[in-house]
Design an enzyme around this catalytic site. Structure first.
Site, PDB file in Angstrom:
ATOM      1  N   ASP A 234      33.710  45.234  45.207  1.00 37.28           N
ATOM      2  CA  ASP A 234      34.886  43.915  45.391  1.00 37.28           C
ATOM      3  C   ASP A 234      33.949  44.129  46.815  1.00 37.28           C
ATOM      4  OD1 ASP A 234      36.642  43.257  46.995  1.00 37.28           O
ATOM      5  OD2 ASP A 234      38.370  45.246  47.241  1.00 37.28           O
TER       6      ASP A 234
ATOM      7  N   ASP B 126      35.154  36.427  48.168  1.00 39.43           N
ATOM      8  CA  ASP B 126      35.565  37.863  47.642  1.00 39.43           C
ATOM      9  C   ASP B 126      35.413  38.427  46.422  1.00 39.43           C
ATOM     10  OD1 ASP B 126      37.107  40.340  47.067  1.00 39.43           O
ATOM     11  OD2 ASP B 126      38.832  39.547  46.801  1.00 39.43           O
TER      12      ASP B 126
END
Length: 408
Positions: free
Chosen positions: A67, A263
């Site tokens: 992440d 992301d």
């Protein structure tokens, strides 16, 4: 972290917290050598990518979701656990090395003016994710077992979250925790850099066929072959090249000033409401003249099409779709981030082709546009926090760089 609707993962947490410790490392400075990790998973049908981290004394393996959209790394934790979800490994059991409240890492997890002290001996945290999931816990420090690419081992003590109360979100999947790779002080990369163990650079190469690799440091790529653009000074919380203009098939859509962030924790790509509606309207109009029909019965993603017979892969249908591009202007330099059909389409288990670009307004992203993992596949994507640059280049992500040691 992971969050989403329809199986996609979004990782923009809001954070509430209360502290941490800054023990110095006695390790030598090996800046110039990198850490390399094998990545597992895929965009569809798994819905996320993960790496294995060895944490604790003795070191035990944990599967952590990759992440770049959040900072704090955390594990589901037996502290004891008030509420934990199914996980691949036994719950992490922390040592008693609590991160104190006054540690700068604790302060970094709070918005300015919201760093309240309930217990000076520890740093409590609460992370909330876009899909409704959350993690509540306390910061601790523990040893991480890494191997440099030159084969040398290191065991730095790093701060992580001991999550003893987890609420699963709509994109729930079994996990041990989250690997936060963002720009903040609490991220693993920032902590390793502050101990002078690596350059403050993180990159990944996610294979469209599944798997790939992740690295920390700057000596696993040829910088001269990378397309670079500056990180924005307006969107400092995330890896953002600033605002973009959207092109469709080489022609402008008239959609400009779109704030964009990268992301890896989001499986799919998101556009704001107006941009999404405009793009899907253009695509539907184009596809109406081709041999594809909408398939509302396929709920894999919000927009799917079926052909005369089921598709086996995106190659079967890519000629029906055009290349998209986001254009960034870095001073006088214009940089294009292209999205070929492979970078925004999936084939569902029903054999239909589905659009892996979703409406961000439906998951609370408001005006933000997110380049998710689907659109970063089959290219090396690099976040250089020292030079404040984001770079990318086409790469065979199935070929993991050769090194004496890889963290698997």
């Amino acid at each position: 972290m992971k969050s989403s609707c329809n199986g996609e993962n979004l990782c923009f947490p809001t954070v509430r917290t209360s502290s941490s410790s800054s023990s110095s490392s006695l390790l030598f400075n090996h800046v110039g050598s990198s850490l390399l990790f094998q990545v597992r998973g895929n965009v569809y049908p798994t819905g996320y990518y993960n790496v294995t981290m060895y944490i604790g004394q003795p070191a035990r393996p944990y599967f952590l979701d990759l992440d770049t959209g959040s900072d704090l790394t955390w594990l589901q934790c037996d502290a004891p656990c008030v509420r934990c979800v199914e996980a691949p490994h036994p719950l992490y059991r922390p040592s008693n090395n609590l991160v104190p409240f006054e540690d700068p890492i604790c302060a970094s997890l709070h918005a300015p003016g919201h760093h309240n002290c309930e217990d000076p001996t520890q740093c409590d945290y609460e992370l909330e994710y876009a899909d409704g999931g959350s993690s509540l816990g306390v910061l601790v420090k523990d040893a991480f077992a890494f191997n440099y690419t030159n084969g040398q081992r290191l065991n730095p003590r790093l701060a992580l979250g001991c999550g003893y109360n987890q609420v699963p979100g709509t994109s729930y999947h079994p996990l041990d925790g989250i690997l936060g790779l963002g720009k903040g002080k609490s991220s693993i990369v920032s902590q390793l850099h502050s101990q002078k163990l690596i350059r403050n650079v993180v990159g990944h190469c996610l294979s469209g066929g599944g798997g790939g690799f992740l690295f920390f440091g700057d000596d696993l790529y040829d910088s001269s072959r990378v397309v670079w653009t500056s990180m924005s000074s307006d969107y400092t919380k995330y890896y953002s090249p600033g605002v973009a203009e959207l092109f469709f098939g080489g022609e402008t859509t008239g959609l400009k000033n779109l704030p964009v962030v990268f992301d890896s924790g989001s499986s799919y790509t998101y556009l704001n409401r107006v941009t999404y509606q405009t793009l899907t309207s253009i695509m539907k109009k184009e596809l109406s003249a081709k041999s594809l029909k909408e398939a509302p019965e396929d709920e894999t993603l919000p927009l799917c099409w079926k052909g005369r017979r089921p598709f086996k892969n995106v190659h079967d249908v890519k000629k029906c779709f055009r290349t998209l591009a986001l254009s960034f202007t870095d001073g006088k330099t214009r940089t294009l981030f292209e999205l070929t059909p492979e970078a925004y389409l999936i084939i569902s288990n029903k054999g239909n082709v589905c659009l892996g670009i979703l409406n961000g307004a439906e998951v609370g992203l408001q005006d933000l546009n997110v380049i998710g993992a689907i659109s970063m596949q089959d290219r090396l994507v690099i976040f250089d926090n020292e030079k404040q640059m984001i770079g990318w280049m086409p790469t065979n992500c199935d070929q993991i760089p050769k090194s004496k040691a890889m963290n698997t």
